[in-house]
Design a protein around this motif. Structure first.
Motif, PDB file in Angstrom:
ATOM      1  N   ARG A 102       0.845  -1.189   0.000  1.00  0.00           N
ATOM      2  CA  ARG A 102       0.000   0.000   0.000  1.00  0.00           C
ATOM      3  C   ARG A 102       0.879   1.237   0.000  1.00  0.00           C
ATOM      4  O   ARG A 102       1.844   1.332   0.757  1.00  0.00           O
ATOM      5  CB  ARG A 102      -0.868  -0.025   1.247  1.00  0.00           C
ATOM      6  CG  ARG A 102      -1.805   1.114   1.330  1.00  0.00           C
ATOM      7  CD  ARG A 102      -2.711   0.976   2.529  1.00  0.00           C
ATOM      8  NE  ARG A 102      -3.459   2.210   2.644  1.00  0.00           N
ATOM      9  CZ  ARG A 102      -3.818   2.755   3.767  1.00  0.00           C
ATOM     10  NH1 ARG A 102      -3.510   2.175   4.892  1.00  0.00           N
ATOM     11  NH2 ARG A 102      -4.491   3.874   3.783  1.00  0.00           N
ATOM     12  N   PRO A 105       0.229   8.318   1.392  1.00  0.00           N
ATOM     13  CA  PRO A 105       0.106   9.608   0.702  1.00  0.00           C
ATOM     14  C   PRO A 105       1.376  10.434   0.859  1.00  0.00           C
ATOM     15  O   PRO A 105       2.067  10.360   1.878  1.00  0.00           O
ATOM     16  CB  PRO A 105      -1.083  10.271   1.402  1.00  0.00           C
ATOM     17  CG  PRO A 105      -1.190   9.611   2.725  1.00  0.00           C
ATOM     18  CD  PRO A 105      -0.674   8.218   2.530  1.00  0.00           C
ATOM     19  N   GLN A 109       0.159  15.532  -1.015  1.00  0.00           N
ATOM     20  CA  GLN A 109      -1.232  15.077  -0.972  1.00  0.00           C
ATOM     21  C   GLN A 109      -1.850  15.359   0.397  1.00  0.00           C
ATOM     22  O   GLN A 109      -3.032  15.679   0.492  1.00  0.00           O
ATOM     23  CB  GLN A 109      -1.325  13.582  -1.280  1.00  0.00           C
ATOM     24  CG  GLN A 109      -1.070  13.245  -2.723  1.00  0.00           C
ATOM     25  CD  GLN A 109      -1.006  11.744  -2.958  1.00  0.00           C
ATOM     26  OE1 GLN A 109      -0.530  11.003  -2.093  1.00  0.00           O
ATOM     27  NE2 GLN A 109      -1.449  11.319  -4.125  1.00  0.00           N
ATOM     28  N   TYR A 116      -5.618  14.952  -1.578  1.00  0.00           N
ATOM     29  CA  TYR A 116      -5.829  13.846  -0.650  1.00  0.00           C
ATOM     30  C   TYR A 116      -7.134  13.120  -0.972  1.00  0.00           C
ATOM     31  O   TYR A 116      -7.208  11.896  -0.866  1.00  0.00           O
ATOM     32  CB  TYR A 116      -5.842  14.339   0.803  1.00  0.00           C
ATOM     33  CG  TYR A 116      -5.877  13.198   1.777  1.00  0.00           C
ATOM     34  CD1 TYR A 116      -4.738  12.417   2.005  1.00  0.00           C
ATOM     35  CD2 TYR A 116      -7.044  12.855   2.449  1.00  0.00           C
ATOM     36  CE1 TYR A 116      -4.767  11.347   2.881  1.00  0.00           C
ATOM     37  CE2 TYR A 116      -7.083  11.785   3.328  1.00  0.00           C
ATOM     38  CZ  TYR A 116      -5.936  11.035   3.540  1.00  0.00           C
ATOM     39  OH  TYR A 116      -5.963   9.972   4.404  1.00  0.00           O
ATOM     40  N   GLN A 117      -8.144  13.860  -1.398  1.00  0.00           N
ATOM     41  CA  GLN A 117      -9.402  13.220  -1.784  1.00  0.00           C
ATOM     42  C   GLN A 117      -9.183  12.326  -3.011  1.00  0.00           C
ATOM     43  O   GLN A 117      -9.738  11.230  -3.087  1.00  0.00           O
ATOM     44  CB  GLN A 117     -10.450  14.292  -2.077  1.00  0.00           C
ATOM     45  CG  GLN A 117     -11.830  13.729  -2.268  1.00  0.00           C
ATOM     46  CD  GLN A 117     -12.876  14.826  -2.412  1.00  0.00           C
ATOM     47  OE1 GLN A 117     -12.550  15.981  -2.678  1.00  0.00           O
ATOM     48  NE2 GLN A 117     -14.122  14.443  -2.227  1.00  0.00           N
ATOM     49  N   GLN A 118      -8.358  12.755  -3.940  1.00  0.00           N
ATOM     50  CA  GLN A 118      -8.023  11.914  -5.093  1.00  0.00           C
ATOM     51  C   GLN A 118      -7.258  10.663  -4.651  1.00  0.00           C
ATOM     52  O   GLN A 118      -7.477   9.567  -5.182  1.00  0.00           O
ATOM     53  CB  GLN A 118      -7.212  12.710  -6.116  1.00  0.00           C
ATOM     54  CG  GLN A 118      -8.010  13.771  -6.838  1.00  0.00           C
ATOM     55  CD  GLN A 118      -7.139  14.647  -7.729  1.00  0.00           C
ATOM     56  OE1 GLN A 118      -5.910  14.591  -7.651  1.00  0.00           O
ATOM     57  NE2 GLN A 118      -7.782  15.462  -8.551  1.00  0.00           N
ATOM     58  N   TYR A 119      -6.358  10.836  -3.685  1.00  0.00           N
ATOM     59  CA  TYR A 119      -5.628   9.692  -3.146  1.00  0.00           C
ATOM     60  C   TYR A 119      -6.598   8.689  -2.512  1.00  0.00           C
ATOM     61  O   TYR A 119      -6.491   7.479  -2.757  1.00  0.00           O
ATOM     62  CB  TYR A 119      -4.602  10.176  -2.108  1.00  0.00           C
ATOM     63  CG  TYR A 119      -4.035   9.074  -1.260  1.00  0.00           C
ATOM     64  CD1 TYR A 119      -3.053   8.216  -1.750  1.00  0.00           C
ATOM     65  CD2 TYR A 119      -4.505   8.856   0.041  1.00  0.00           C
ATOM     66  CE1 TYR A 119      -2.544   7.185  -0.969  1.00  0.00           C
ATOM     67  CE2 TYR A 119      -4.001   7.838   0.822  1.00  0.00           C
ATOM     68  CZ  TYR A 119      -3.029   7.002   0.312  1.00  0.00           C
ATOM     69  OH  TYR A 119      -2.535   5.984   1.085  1.00  0.00           O
ATOM     70  N   GLU A 120      -7.538   9.184  -1.713  1.00  0.00           N
ATOM     71  CA  GLU A 120      -8.523   8.303  -1.088  1.00  0.00           C
ATOM     72  C   GLU A 120      -9.373   7.601  -2.139  1.00  0.00           C
ATOM     73  O   GLU A 120      -9.693   6.417  -2.005  1.00  0.00           O
ATOM     74  CB  GLU A 120      -9.429   9.089  -0.138  1.00  0.00           C
ATOM     75  CG  GLU A 120      -8.807   9.381   1.193  1.00  0.00           C
ATOM     76  CD  GLU A 120      -9.798  10.025   2.151  1.00  0.00           C
ATOM     77  OE1 GLU A 120     -10.705  10.765   1.696  1.00  0.00           O
ATOM     78  OE2 GLU A 120      -9.669   9.785   3.346  1.00  0.00           O
ATOM     79  N   GLN A 121      -9.754   8.319  -3.190  1.00  0.00           N
ATOM     80  CA  GLN A 121     -10.558   7.715  -4.253  1.00  0.00           C
ATOM     81  C   GLN A 121      -9.765   6.611  -4.957  1.00  0.00           C
ATOM     82  O   GLN A 121     -10.319   5.552  -5.273  1.00  0.00           O
ATOM     83  CB  GLN A 121     -10.986   8.788  -5.266  1.00  0.00           C
ATOM     84  CG  GLN A 121     -11.922   8.280  -6.324  1.00  0.00           C
ATOM     85  CD  GLN A 121     -13.223   7.747  -5.743  1.00  0.00           C
ATOM     86  OE1 GLN A 121     -13.763   8.296  -4.789  1.00  0.00           O
ATOM     87  NE2 GLN A 121     -13.721   6.665  -6.305  1.00  0.00           N
ATOM     88  N   GLN A 123      -7.432   4.769  -3.571  1.00  0.00           N
ATOM     89  CA  GLN A 123      -7.381   3.648  -2.633  1.00  0.00           C
ATOM     90  C   GLN A 123      -8.705   2.879  -2.630  1.00  0.00           C
ATOM     91  O   GLN A 123      -8.708   1.642  -2.614  1.00  0.00           O
ATOM     92  CB  GLN A 123      -7.070   4.144  -1.215  1.00  0.00           C
ATOM     93  CG  GLN A 123      -5.676   4.690  -1.049  1.00  0.00           C
ATOM     94  CD  GLN A 123      -4.610   3.634  -1.265  1.00  0.00           C
ATOM     95  OE1 GLN A 123      -4.752   2.489  -0.871  1.00  0.00           O
ATOM     96  NE2 GLN A 123      -3.531   4.013  -1.907  1.00  0.00           N
ATOM     97  N   HIS A 124      -9.817   3.613  -2.707  1.00  0.00           N
ATOM     98  CA  HIS A 124     -11.131   2.982  -2.731  1.00  0.00           C
ATOM     99  C   HIS A 124     -11.315   2.181  -4.022  1.00  0.00           C
ATOM    100  O   HIS A 124     -11.826   1.057  -3.999  1.00  0.00           O
ATOM    101  CB  HIS A 124     -12.219   4.050  -2.595  1.00  0.00           C
ATOM    102  CG  HIS A 124     -13.600   3.482  -2.504  1.00  0.00           C
ATOM    103  ND1 HIS A 124     -14.028   2.731  -1.438  1.00  0.00           N
ATOM    104  CD2 HIS A 124     -14.644   3.536  -3.364  1.00  0.00           C
ATOM    105  CE1 HIS A 124     -15.273   2.358  -1.634  1.00  0.00           C
ATOM    106  NE2 HIS A 124     -15.674   2.828  -2.804  1.00  0.00           N
TER     107      HIS A 124
END
Length: 190
Positions: A102, A105, A109, A116-121, A123-124
């Motif tokens: 994994r 960030p 980010q 950071y929201q793009q990073y979370e997306q 990961q999802h």
């Protein structure tokens, strides 16, 4: 007052209370012969009203014995615990690590909420892809297990549970692919 006098008075008080208590309790029948003594004495209604009604005996449940795994009792328990602490338990399944590690960030980010929201997306999306890929590889195995169970004569209730599990996995996988068309590659990749 002297301590001996205080102790003597305390003993006399305790003895007096005990004698008074015993005097009250002497008139009451014992629990075992409460019904017999009341019937003989003639004042059964007065004494019987003092006792609570008898509680029924609990229904004896059949004990189910579960077989335990054999334990090597030749060594002390603390030696076994120490060996398990140092070497692990040989009965435990191996730990599986992710094929691709994994990614954390970056500081950039973490500083930018949109990044950071793009990073979370991402990961999802990776998580959803892993689910769809795992479903694609496990569904044929589960269906083969279901067919083997039918041939072995497993009860229909147990087979229904497996059929429901297969149907749920298929529905969830199809829903993910429907909402995220880019996941279709995970279905065919295997």
């Amino acid at each position: 007052m002297k301590p001996a006098v205080i102790a003597g008075v305390a003993c006399l008080l305790v003895a007096g209370c005990w004698l008074a208590w015993r005097g009250d309790a002497a008139g009451l029948p014992l629990r075992a012969d409460a019904g017999q003594g009341a019937a003989q004495a003639g004042d059964g209604a007065a004494r019987g009203a003092q006792w609570p009604p008898a509680t029924p005996e609990p229904v004896a449940r059949e004990l189910k014995f579960v077989p335990l795994t054999p334990v090597d009792s030749s060594a002390s328990a603390w030696l076994s615990m120490a060996a398990a602490r140092e070497n692990g338990d040989p009965r435990t399944p191996p730990i599986e690590r992710d094929a691709e590690p994994r990614s954390a960030p970056t500081p950039a980010q973490l500083a930018d909420p949109q990044a950071y929201q793009q990073y979370e997306q991402a990961q999802h999306t990776r998580l959803l892809g892993a689910y769809v890929a795992a479903a694609a590889t496990e569904l044929p195995r589960l269906q083969a297990d279901l067919e083997r169970g039918r041939q072995a004569g497993i009860p229909a209730g147990q087979l229904a549970k497996l059929e429901e599990k297969i149907a749920r996995i298929q529905r969830q996988s199809a829903e993910i692919v429907k909402e995220h068309p880019q996941m279709q590659g995970y279905v065919t990749r295997r």
